[in-house]
Design an enzyme around this catalytic site. Structure first.
Site, PDB file in Angstrom:
ATOM      1  N   GLY A   1     -13.282  -7.326  11.100  1.00 45.69           N
ATOM      2  CA  GLY A   1     -13.166  -6.473   9.930  1.00 45.69           C
ATOM      3  C   GLY A   1     -13.759  -7.012   8.632  1.00 45.69           C
ATOM      4  O   GLY A   1     -13.477  -6.445   7.568  1.00 45.69           O
TER       5      GLY A   1
ATOM      6  N   LYS B   1       0.809  -1.231   0.000  1.00 43.41           N
ATOM      7  CA  LYS B   1       0.000   0.000   0.000  1.00 43.41           C
ATOM      8  C   LYS B   1       0.840   1.278   0.000  1.00 43.41           C
ATOM      9  O   LYS B   1       0.453   2.269  -0.606  1.00 43.41           O
ATOM     10  CB  LYS B   1      -0.946   0.007   1.211  1.00 43.41           C
ATOM     11  CG  LYS B   1      -2.049  -1.043   1.109  1.00 43.41           C
ATOM     12  CD  LYS B   1      -3.002  -0.966   2.289  1.00 43.41           C
ATOM     13  CE  LYS B   1      -3.939  -2.155   2.303  1.00 43.41           C
ATOM     14  NZ  LYS B   1      -4.905  -2.103   3.400  1.00 43.41           N
TER      15      LYS B   1
ATOM     16  N   ASP C   1     -10.026   2.195   2.690  1.00 40.96           N
ATOM     17  CA  ASP C   1     -10.119   1.435   3.954  1.00 40.96           C
ATOM     18  C   ASP C   1     -10.922   2.193   5.019  1.00 40.96           C
ATOM     19  O   ASP C   1     -11.802   1.621   5.664  1.00 40.96           O
ATOM     20  CB  ASP C   1      -8.711   1.139   4.512  1.00 40.96           C
ATOM     21  CG  ASP C   1      -8.045  -0.027   3.801  1.00 40.96           C
ATOM     22  OD1 ASP C   1      -8.768  -0.835   3.176  1.00 40.96           O
ATOM     23  OD2 ASP C   1      -6.808  -0.130   3.866  1.00 40.96           O
TER      24      ASP C   1
HETATM   25  P1  NAP Z   1       1.339  -2.753  10.349  1.00 48.32           P
HETATM   26  O1  NAP Z   1       1.575  -1.530   9.495  1.00 48.32           O
HETATM   27  O2  NAP Z   1       2.317  -3.861  10.349  1.00 48.32           O
HETATM   28  O3  NAP Z   1       1.143  -2.186  11.875  1.00 48.32           O
HETATM   29  C1  NAP Z   1       1.189  -3.047  12.918  1.00 48.32           C
HETATM   30  C2  NAP Z   1       0.759  -2.318  14.228  1.00 48.32           C
HETATM   31  O4  NAP Z   1       0.548  -3.345  15.203  1.00 48.32           O
HETATM   32  C3  NAP Z   1       1.779  -1.353  14.793  1.00 48.32           C
HETATM   33  O5  NAP Z   1       1.104  -0.278  15.422  1.00 48.32           O
HETATM   34  C4  NAP Z   1       2.504  -2.230  15.841  1.00 48.32           C
HETATM   35  O6  NAP Z   1       3.070  -1.487  16.908  1.00 48.32           O
HETATM   36  C5  NAP Z   1       1.337  -3.030  16.361  1.00 48.32           C
HETATM   37  N1  NAP Z   1       1.733  -4.300  17.006  1.00 48.32           N
HETATM   38  C6  NAP Z   1       2.237  -5.403  16.407  1.00 48.32           C
HETATM   39  N2  NAP Z   1       2.446  -6.380  17.339  1.00 48.32           N
HETATM   40  C7  NAP Z   1       2.071  -5.859  18.537  1.00 48.32           C
HETATM   41  C8  NAP Z   1       2.053  -6.362  19.877  1.00 48.32           C
HETATM   42  N3  NAP Z   1       2.459  -7.608  20.161  1.00 48.32           N
HETATM   43  N4  NAP Z   1       1.557  -5.566  20.866  1.00 48.32           N
HETATM   44  C9  NAP Z   1       1.143  -4.307  20.597  1.00 48.32           C
HETATM   45  N5  NAP Z   1       1.137  -3.762  19.340  1.00 48.32           N
HETATM   46  C10 NAP Z   1       1.607  -4.524  18.329  1.00 48.32           C
HETATM   47  O7  NAP Z   1      -0.063  -3.437  10.005  1.00 48.32           O
HETATM   48  P2  NAP Z   1      -1.291  -2.765   9.260  1.00 48.32           P
HETATM   49  O8  NAP Z   1      -1.098  -2.843   7.790  1.00 48.32           O
HETATM   50  O9  NAP Z   1      -1.521  -1.438   9.877  1.00 48.32           O
HETATM   51  O10 NAP Z   1      -2.499  -3.785   9.601  1.00 48.32           O
HETATM   52  C11 NAP Z   1      -3.053  -3.874  10.904  1.00 48.32           C
HETATM   53  C12 NAP Z   1      -4.258  -4.812  10.886  1.00 48.32           C
HETATM   54  O11 NAP Z   1      -5.325  -4.250  10.130  1.00 48.32           O
HETATM   55  C13 NAP Z   1      -3.987  -6.198  10.274  1.00 48.32           C
HETATM   56  O12 NAP Z   1      -4.595  -7.159  11.087  1.00 48.32           O
HETATM   57  C14 NAP Z   1      -4.691  -6.119   8.924  1.00 48.32           C
HETATM   58  O13 NAP Z   1      -5.100  -7.399   8.481  1.00 48.32           O
HETATM   59  C15 NAP Z   1      -5.883  -5.245   9.267  1.00 48.32           C
HETATM   60  N6  NAP Z   1      -6.542  -4.573   8.099  1.00 48.32           N
HETATM   61  C16 NAP Z   1      -7.828  -4.920   7.802  1.00 48.32           C
HETATM   62  C17 NAP Z   1      -8.502  -4.298   6.739  1.00 48.32           C
HETATM   63  C18 NAP Z   1      -9.932  -4.667   6.416  1.00 48.32           C
HETATM   64  O14 NAP Z   1     -10.409  -4.338   5.330  1.00 48.32           O
HETATM   65  N7  NAP Z   1     -10.646  -5.313   7.317  1.00 48.32           N
HETATM   66  C19 NAP Z   1      -7.831  -3.316   5.978  1.00 48.32           C
HETATM   67  C20 NAP Z   1      -6.516  -2.979   6.324  1.00 48.32           C
HETATM   68  C21 NAP Z   1      -5.875  -3.621   7.385  1.00 48.32           C
HETATM   69  P3  NAP Z   1       4.564  -0.858  16.777  1.00 48.32           P
HETATM   70  O15 NAP Z   1       4.439   0.415  16.006  1.00 48.32           O
HETATM   71  O16 NAP Z   1       4.972  -0.633  18.193  1.00 48.32           O
HETATM   72  O17 NAP Z   1       5.418  -1.899  16.091  1.00 48.32           O
END
Ligand code: NAP
Length: 281
Positions: free
Chosen positions: A243, A69, A106
């Site tokens: 979601g 993205k 999104d």
């Molecule tokens: P990302 O950019 O990898 O961000 C991950 C986030 O999770 C960061 O804030 C990270 O914190 C935090 N994190 C990871 N492990 C953690 C832990 N053990 N404890 C606390 N915080 C933790 O991921 P993303 O692309 O934003 O996606 C996030 C979620 O949204 C995913 O599950 C994805 O599948 C979902 N999503 C769903 C849709 C939908 O249409 N339903 C659309 C988009 C995304 P740090 O900054 O401290 O590392």
């Protein structure tokens, strides 16, 4: 001779699990639009070439998912204001002049699921968003457009939450904090925008964060309830949602951008929900 259907695709890595081809197939059937929509595994280093080849070969629009993205944001010739701010693009559309438009559907998909499908009123509400990654960036702007009383971003790495709050502050009352600051606070809506559910983990949340009528929403989804959905149930949330609805709604926004036709989302959400319940046994 009938014309070949217009071509669309989703690029990502991995891609086999993606529900987008199925969702867009159902939209096309429902609205009688002649399109084809496929999933294509694309690594980040192949992304730019793959996009240009797709459009050069007559493709009309693309969705981009993890981990592409931000690259899609960089590649788009022009971006909508909400995509510009979110620094992530999940939808690319070929314009009449041959340029590529980038959009992020999104956040509007999430808001549509919350407000239309579940009648959760965000006006004047207190919202907590957990996480400061790409998904969080995509939803903050559309959530602030709903005029909440406050929106707090909490993240393990606090400076990332602060950075997003600083960037979006001109749109509304957004602030940031660390998990240790949450004790004693109350929210009408808690949104999990971390990737913790993907590994069956939970962010470190204290009990008692929800107001009496408060709800939980996990951006992640699966065949079984996610760890965060289960946490929300334990906290007696009014709704504890995952979601899937957002996924279908963001797809509907992309379909509308490409085709100018708005599909009905409810029957598609219901069908996918029934299918996953069957497959979960
Ligand atoms: P990302 O950019 O990898 O961000 C991950 C986030 O999770 C960061 O804030 C990270 O914190 C935090 N994190 C990871 N492990 C953690 C832990 N053990 N404890 C606390 N915080 C933790 O991921 P993303 O692309 O934003 O996606 C996030 C979620 O949204 C995913 O599950 C994805 O599948 C979902 N999503 C769903 C849709 C939908 O249409 N339903 C659309 C988009 C995304 P740090 O900054 O401290 O590392």
């Amino acid at each position: 001779m009938t014309a070949a259907p217009d071509r669309y695709a989703v690029f990502g890595q991995p891609i086999a699990h993606s529900k987008s081809p199925r969702i867009h197939g159902l939209f096309a059937e429902q609205t009688a639009q002649a399109i084809s929509y496929t999933g294509q595994e694309v690594a980040p280093e192949q992304f730019a070439d793959a996009v240009h080849a797709f459009f050069a070969d007559g493709g009309k629009g693309l969705n981009c998912t993890v981990p592409l993205k931000e690259l899609a944001w960089q590649l788009a010739d022009r971006k909508t204001p909400r995509a510009e701010l979110s620094r992530a693009v999940n939808t690319l559309a070929l314009e009449k002049d041959g340029s590529i438009l980038g959009e992020n559907t999104d956040g509007i998909g999430l808001v549509a699921d919350l407000t239309r499908n579940h009648e959760i009123d965000l006006v004047g509400s207190r919202i907590l968003v957990i996480g400061a990654g790409g998904a969080s960036r995509g939803i903050i702007g559309p959530l602030l457009e709903q005029s909440p009383e406050s929106l707090v971003i909490v993240n393990r790495t606090v400076f990332r939450a602060r950075q997003i709050a600083d960037e979006f502050r001109r749109l509304g009352p957004v602030s940031s904090c660390g998990f240790e600051d949450l004790r004693g606070q109350h929210y009408d809506l808690i949104i999990n925008a971390t990737s913790t559910s993907l590994s069956n983990q939970l962010p470190p949340l204290p009990d008692g964060l929800l107001t009496d009528t408060g709800s939980c929403y996990d951006l992640a989804y699966g065949n079984a309830p996610t760890t965060f959905v289960l946490w929300g149930r334990e906290q007696h949330a009014r709704y504890s949602l995952d979601g899937l609805g957002m996924l279908v709604e963001q797809a509907a926004e992309a379909f509308y951008l490409w085709r100018g036709v708005r599909p009905e989302t409810r029957p598609v959400i219901d069908l996918l929900d029934a299918e996953r319940k069957n497959s979960a046994g």
